[in-house]
Design a protein around this motif. Structure first.
Motif, PDB file in Angstrom:
ATOM      1  N   ALA A 163       0.834  -1.211   0.000  1.00 49.29           N
ATOM      2  CA  ALA A 163       0.000   0.000   0.000  1.00 49.29           C
ATOM      3  C   ALA A 163       0.864   1.254   0.000  1.00 49.29           C
ATOM      4  O   ALA A 163       0.537   2.237  -0.674  1.00 49.29           O
ATOM      5  N   ARG A 164       1.989   1.231   0.732  1.00 52.73           N
ATOM      6  CA  ARG A 164       2.896   2.396   0.731  1.00 52.73           C
ATOM      7  C   ARG A 164       3.523   2.596  -0.648  1.00 52.73           C
ATOM      8  O   ARG A 164       3.658   3.721  -1.112  1.00 52.73           O
ATOM      9  N   ILE A 165       3.903   1.498  -1.290  1.00 50.79           N
ATOM     10  CA  ILE A 165       4.482   1.611  -2.643  1.00 50.79           C
ATOM     11  C   ILE A 165       3.435   2.167  -3.603  1.00 50.79           C
ATOM     12  O   ILE A 165       3.718   3.087  -4.381  1.00 50.79           O
ATOM     13  N   HIS A 166       2.233   1.630  -3.532  1.00 52.75           N
ATOM     14  CA  HIS A 166       1.149   2.075  -4.416  1.00 52.75           C
ATOM     15  C   HIS A 166       0.819   3.556  -4.201  1.00 52.75           C
ATOM     16  O   HIS A 166       0.523   4.282  -5.156  1.00 52.75           O
ATOM     17  N   ALA A 167       0.893   4.018  -2.967  1.00 55.78           N
ATOM     18  CA  ALA A 167       0.565   5.411  -2.649  1.00 55.78           C
ATOM     19  C   ALA A 167       1.750   6.357  -2.895  1.00 55.78           C
ATOM     20  O   ALA A 167       1.660   7.548  -2.593  1.00 55.78           O
ATOM     21  N   ASN A 168       2.834   5.836  -3.441  1.00 59.14           N
ATOM     22  CA  ASN A 168       4.034   6.635  -3.737  1.00 59.14           C
ATOM     23  C   ASN A 168       4.614   7.325  -2.499  1.00 59.14           C
ATOM     24  O   ASN A 168       5.172   8.413  -2.596  1.00 59.14           O
ATOM     25  N   VAL A 169       4.508   6.684  -1.345  1.00 61.93           N
ATOM     26  CA  VAL A 169       5.034   7.258  -0.101  1.00 61.93           C
ATOM     27  C   VAL A 169       6.514   7.565  -0.235  1.00 61.93           C
ATOM     28  O   VAL A 169       6.973   8.658   0.118  1.00 61.93           O
ATOM     29  N   TYR A 170       7.281   6.633  -0.773  1.00 59.44           N
ATOM     30  CA  TYR A 170       8.730   6.818  -0.856  1.00 59.44           C
ATOM     31  C   TYR A 170       9.124   7.784  -1.964  1.00 59.44           C
ATOM     32  O   TYR A 170      10.124   8.486  -1.849  1.00 59.44           O
ATOM     33  N   LYS A 171       8.340   7.831  -3.018  1.00 64.65           N
ATOM     34  CA  LYS A 171       8.601   8.791  -4.094  1.00 64.65           C
ATOM     35  C   LYS A 171       8.444  10.221  -3.575  1.00 64.65           C
ATOM     36  O   LYS A 171       9.213  11.106  -3.925  1.00 64.65           O
ATOM     37  N   GLU A 172       7.454  10.422  -2.717  1.00 62.97           N
ATOM     38  CA  GLU A 172       7.230  11.748  -2.139  1.00 62.97           C
ATOM     39  C   GLU A 172       8.210  12.052  -1.007  1.00 62.97           C
ATOM     40  O   GLU A 172       8.640  13.185  -0.838  1.00 62.97           O
ATOM     41  N   LYS A 173       8.570  11.031  -0.256  1.00 59.37           N
ATOM     42  CA  LYS A 173       9.495  11.215   0.863  1.00 59.37           C
ATOM     43  C   LYS A 173      10.916  11.490   0.383  1.00 59.37           C
ATOM     44  O   LYS A 173      11.658  12.251   0.999  1.00 59.37           O
ATOM     45  N   PHE A 174      11.299  10.859  -0.726  1.00 55.85           N
ATOM     46  CA  PHE A 174      12.640  11.012  -1.283  1.00 55.85           C
ATOM     47  C   PHE A 174      12.536  11.434  -2.750  1.00 55.85           C
ATOM     48  O   PHE A 174      12.809  10.646  -3.659  1.00 55.85           O
ATOM     49  N   PRO A 175      12.153  12.689  -3.007  1.00 50.81           N
ATOM     50  CA  PRO A 175      11.965  13.125  -4.404  1.00 50.81           C
ATOM     51  C   PRO A 175      13.287  13.137  -5.179  1.00 50.81           C
ATOM     52  O   PRO A 175      14.355  13.384  -4.612  1.00 50.81           O
ATOM     53  N   ARG A 176      13.179  12.852  -6.456  1.00 53.42           N
ATOM     54  CA  ARG A 176      14.364  12.882  -7.327  1.00 53.42           C
ATOM     55  C   ARG A 176      14.687  14.326  -7.679  1.00 53.42           C
ATOM     56  O   ARG A 176      13.794  15.129  -7.927  1.00 53.42           O
TER      57      ARG A 176
END
Length: 125
Positions: free
Chosen positions: A61-74
């Motif tokens: 669910a965290r992967i699907h919700a892009n939690v890490y993409k938002e927490k660690f933006p490129r």
């Protein structure tokens, strides 16, 4: 409680988009297959390790919700190779796996073109 877990996983599977460019290698398809296998008896399936099941659901669910993409933006939309996100999508699409071998990638950091690398030379043979 098993019925609740089953419904949560089903909802996650429904929300997870299928990437048609990765036919046979798509994460959503793989997830659907694993859920069908894990819950063979549907809502009446007995879960051997409910805690592990819940952890797995929360992780997905965290992967699907892009939690890490938002927490660690490129910082940039490219990698060290200089390849853009769109170029990566094209290369990773089913049937296009060898496209990287012919893609001219210029990396200013090492002043080398991809066609000069062993992978690039392999594509030229």
């Amino acid at each position: 409680m098993s019925a609740t877990r089953y419904r949560r996983f089903l909802r996650l599977c429904e929300e997870w988009p299928v990437d048609e460019t990765k036919r046979g290698r798509d994460l959503a398809t793989f997830l659907r297959q694993k859920v069908a296998l894990a819950f063979r008896e549907g809502e009446s399936t007995q879960i051997a390790d409910p805690e592990k099941c819940d952890q797995m659901y929360e992780s997905l669910a965290r992967i699907h919700a892009n939690v890490y993409k938002e927490k660690f933006p490129r910082v940039r939309d490219t990698s060290f190779t200089g390849v853009t996100v769109e170029e990566c999508r094209v290369v990773l699409a089913t049937g296009k796996e060898r496209s990287l071998c012919t893609l001219e990638i210029h990396n200013p950091a090492c002043n080398m073109k991809h066609s000069d690398t062993p992978l690039g030379k392999q594509g030229q043979q």
